[in-house]
Design an enzyme around this catalytic site. Structure first.
Site, PDB file in Angstrom:
ATOM      1  N   GLY A 164       2.527   1.290   3.643  1.00 61.98           N
ATOM      2  CA  GLY A 164       3.495   0.295   4.043  1.00 61.98           C
ATOM      3  C   GLY A 164       3.183  -0.999   3.356  1.00 61.98           C
ATOM      4  N   ARG A 165       3.756  -2.064   3.890  1.00 61.73           N
ATOM      5  CA  ARG A 165       3.549  -3.349   3.256  1.00 61.73           C
ATOM      6  C   ARG A 165       2.799  -4.257   4.200  1.00 61.73           C
ATOM      7  NH1 ARG A 165       9.397  -2.712   2.753  1.00 61.73           N
ATOM      8  NH2 ARG A 165       9.539  -1.203   1.082  1.00 61.73           N
ATOM      9  N   ASP A 181      -9.500   7.012   5.328  1.00 62.56           N
ATOM     10  CA  ASP A 181      -9.108   6.601   3.978  1.00 62.56           C
ATOM     11  C   ASP A 181     -10.057   5.524   3.469  1.00 62.56           C
ATOM     12  OD1 ASP A 181      -7.681   6.393   1.627  1.00 62.56           O
ATOM     13  OD2 ASP A 181      -6.125   5.117   2.468  1.00 62.56           O
ATOM     14  N   GLY A 221       0.850  -1.180   0.000  1.00 64.57           N
ATOM     15  CA  GLY A 221       0.000   0.000   0.000  1.00 64.57           C
ATOM     16  C   GLY A 221       0.880   1.222   0.000  1.00 64.57           C
ATOM     17  N   ALA A 222       0.218   2.374   0.056  1.00 64.16           N
ATOM     18  CA  ALA A 222       0.988   3.594   0.099  1.00 64.16           C
ATOM     19  C   ALA A 222       1.692   3.714   1.438  1.00 64.16           C
ATOM     20  CB  ALA A 222       0.068   4.778  -0.114  1.00 64.16           C
TER      21      ALA A 222
END
Lengths: 382, 279
Positions: free
Chosen positions: B50-51, B173, B47-48
């Site tokens: 993190g992972r 979000d 994702g933006a």
């Protein structure tokens, strides 16, 4: 005047007129079948206001009116074409400042009547995007459009440039420009450019020297500024206010020092260069973050930066770091195309004209509010 | 140890993960994932923020979603540390609160806010975004606006968002990628893999609270809805028209203060810059 069906089989020329803010840009572009677009001329003249002030609409409009003919002549001469070769006259319909837009639209309508050429009203933001795609060859990137009047994260989907995120208050360029005013930095060639130079100076032993001649031995101070990201949107006015408060501490300290009643401890430990550095680090981190979020959402690894703030090397560097960590790359252009120019309007106008789009003279008005996603992008079919 | 006792299929799966290793190994893993006790981490999403890795937590059969916020090299280290710490802690607090209030979210297993990781329950199923797009493309050209399945989905989504807001959580979000559609407990295993008709069946679970906050302001709630509305408009334009009618009706049904928020939503919509002032 309907577009002749054979237009796509021959070279065609568009004259672009841009004046939505303090730059008057006029350029000529040529589209030739099976060849990349060719820029024949791209002339720009910028209205620069004194340090500590911004450009007012009435003064800017007067500037555009004063030099319109001069710049147009220069552009035509540089392109080495005659007026009869021009297929359409593209002008900025919006968004932008009303008075400067109006002045240039009057110029556009005058030329249209004078030479009997069709008009094409262009959305300024779409102009930036199309020119960026054309120059960099990025086919379907996430677009970060950052300038003095706009801050948007844009992705293309079914014939629209859709806005994924944008500023909720002022544009990032406006934030930087106004902070330059607070510090009384020169507006020549652009306030944002001078902020960038001052931020770089924060790494040098003499952080007040923007020629960066002293050795690079200093560690800049990162001051605590608000970080305002809401989903894919962001906000800059609170950051500007906080930076202004910090700047006023410097101002007060300088004043006291003049009166010779300084108490050493009362002096702030930071310099204007640190402030510029912190402001840039904070707002650019926000921009890169919302861009990264849009990229993750759309699933693309290309980013294109357009708009005046897109010239900033620190922003390009940060965006490049982010993009490469996602296995992608950043596409950016230099000041000729980042900063408002006539060629981008000529290019976007010609793309629309080739699909049969024209703006009738009686509708050739301007509008200060013209969203990027209002334009139907007929020339893309992906 | 998990790996020693793994069955044939698990070993296959691990081999598959190893094939994807070039991709994952180019990123340094946090130390905890390198211990032999945990199942080999499998990068499921970048994702933006993190992972997210799929791995196990403490015991070999407890599947977990392991969220790692690596340092962002583009950001100034001080700013980066500040943001990572704040966000991991805020996310964990919100998840725990949701769990207590019965909002469908992953449970928190463990975290380290200084290194930047958070281990959570693994949610089965697929994101609404994938399912919805799959479903929409299977109905290309059809008028989907009065389809009961789609309406049900929109109501379900609205209902869960209402529940979040009711308990003082704002997601921050909300996109269709952050809404999971997990096979409902009622569904038999055979039903799960049938035709496109059942694509939209299941229960909604909300994930990725990376930008969430505990807030009860009308403004924040309205912005939350606005973000979701725009996510629908940008990724599923064909389902956009159902947002107002159905998603918001689900929202109203689970959240008593909905009318005030919806009124504010109108204002938020108008606030986007350069929005046309006509009408």
């Amino acid at each position: 005047m309907p577009t002749p069906p054979d237009i796509l089989s021959r070279p065609r020329l568009s004259l672009g007129l841009e004046g939505s803010a303090n730059k008057l840009g006029i350029g000529v572009i040529q589209h030739t079948p099976n060849q990349p677009p060719e820029i024949l001329s791209n002339i720009r003249d910028t209205f620069v206001s004194p340090p500590g002030t911004g450009f007012l609409p009435k003064d800017t409009a007067a500037h555009h009116r004063r030099i319109f003919v001069l710049v147009a002549l220069k552009a035509l001469r540089a392109a080495n074409i005659t007026t009869s070769q021009i297929d359409c006259i593209s002008y900025t319909r919006g968004p932008g400042m009303g008075a400067p837009l109006t002045s240039v639209a009057i110029g556009a309508r005058t030329l249209s009547l004078l030479w009997n050429k069709p008009l094409v009203g262009v959305n300024h933001c779409v102009g930036h995007i199309e020119m960026g795609r054309c120059i960099t060859g990025a086919s379907n990137p996430i677009v970060l459009y950052v300038s003095g009047g706009n801050t948007q994260v844009i992705a293309y989907s079914s014939n629209r440039y859709r806005i994924f995120g944008e500023t909720l208050d002022i544009a990032v360029g406006n934030c930087l420009d106004r902070f330059a005013r607070t510090l009384n930095i020169s507006n020549d060639p652009a306030p944002g450019y001078n902020i960038e130079q001052l931020a770089k100076a924060a790494f040098h032993s003499n952080p007040a020297d923007i020629s960066h001649k002293s050795p690079k031995t200093r560690e800049p101070l990162l001051l605590d500024l608000p970080y305002a990201v809401k989903g894919m949107d962001c906000s800059f006015s609170g950051i500007l206010a906080s930076a202004d408060i910090l700047a006023s501490q410097l101002y007060v300290a300088a004043k006291k020092q003049k009166q010779k009643n300084t108490d050493e401890d009362a002096n702030p430990k930071f310099t204007p260069a640190d402030l510029c550095f912190s402001l840039q680090e904070t707002v650019f981190a926000m921009l890169v973050e919302i861009t990264e979020r849009a990229m993750a959402h759309v699933g693309t690894s290309q980013v294109l930066i357009v708009g005046g703030v897109g010239c900033n090397e620190r922003l390009q560097e940060m965006m490049g770091t982010m993009a490469s960590s996602r296995g992608g790359s950043v596409y950016a252009t230099d000041e000729r195309f980042c900063i408002d120019n006539g060629i981008m309007i000529a290019h976007a106008g010609l793309l629309a004209y080739e699909t049969g789009f024209e703006t009738p003279l009686e509708d050739a008005t301007v509008t200060q509010r013209f969203r990027t996603d209002e334009v139907f992008v007929k020339w893309r079919d992906d | 140890m998990a790996t020693a006792e793994s069955t044939g299929t698990e070993a296959d799966e691990q081999r598959q993960h190893q094939q994807q290793q070039p991709q994952t190994s180019s990123y340094p893993l946090p130390a905890i994932l390198t211990y032999p006790a945990s199942a080999p981490p499998h990068l499921v999403a970048q994702g933006a923020e993190g992972r997210v890795y799929k791995t196990t937590y403490l015991v070999p059969d407890l599947q977990c979603a392991f969220k790692y916020r690596p340092p962002k090299p583009y950001r100034h280290p001080i700013l980066d540390q500040r943001l990572t710490r704040q966000r991991i802690l805020a996310e964990a607090r919100v998840l725990v609160k949701c769990r207590q209030e019965g909002v469908p979210v992953p449970a928190v297993y463990g975290l380290d806010e200084n290194v930047g990781w958070l281990a959570m329950e693994w949610i089965e199923g697929e994101p609404v975004r994938a399912k919805l797009n799959q479903w929409l493309s299977s109905r290309a050209g059809e008028d989907v606006e009065s389809n009961q399945k789609l309406i049900d989905l929109m109501v379900k989504v609205g209902d869960v968002v209402g529940l979040l807001h009711k308990h003082g959580i704002v997601h921050g979000d909300l996109t269709t990628s952050n809404l999971m559609l997990r096979p409902s407990s009622k569904m038999g295993a055979s039903e799960v893999k049938s035709d496109t008709d059942t694509l939209l069946d299941g229960d909604i679970a909300v994930i990725d609270f990376g930008l969430a906050s505990q807030a009860t302001q009308v403004e924040d709630r309205a912005v939350d809805l606005y973000v979701l509305e725009r996510a629908f408009a940008s990724t599923h334009p064909r389902a956009e028209s159902l947002f107002d009618q159905w998603l918001l009706s689900g929202y109203k049904s689970s959240f008593k203060q909905a009318p005030v928020v919806l009124k504010r939503l109108e204002e938020v919509r108008m606030r986007g810059r350069k929005r046309s002032m006509l009408g």
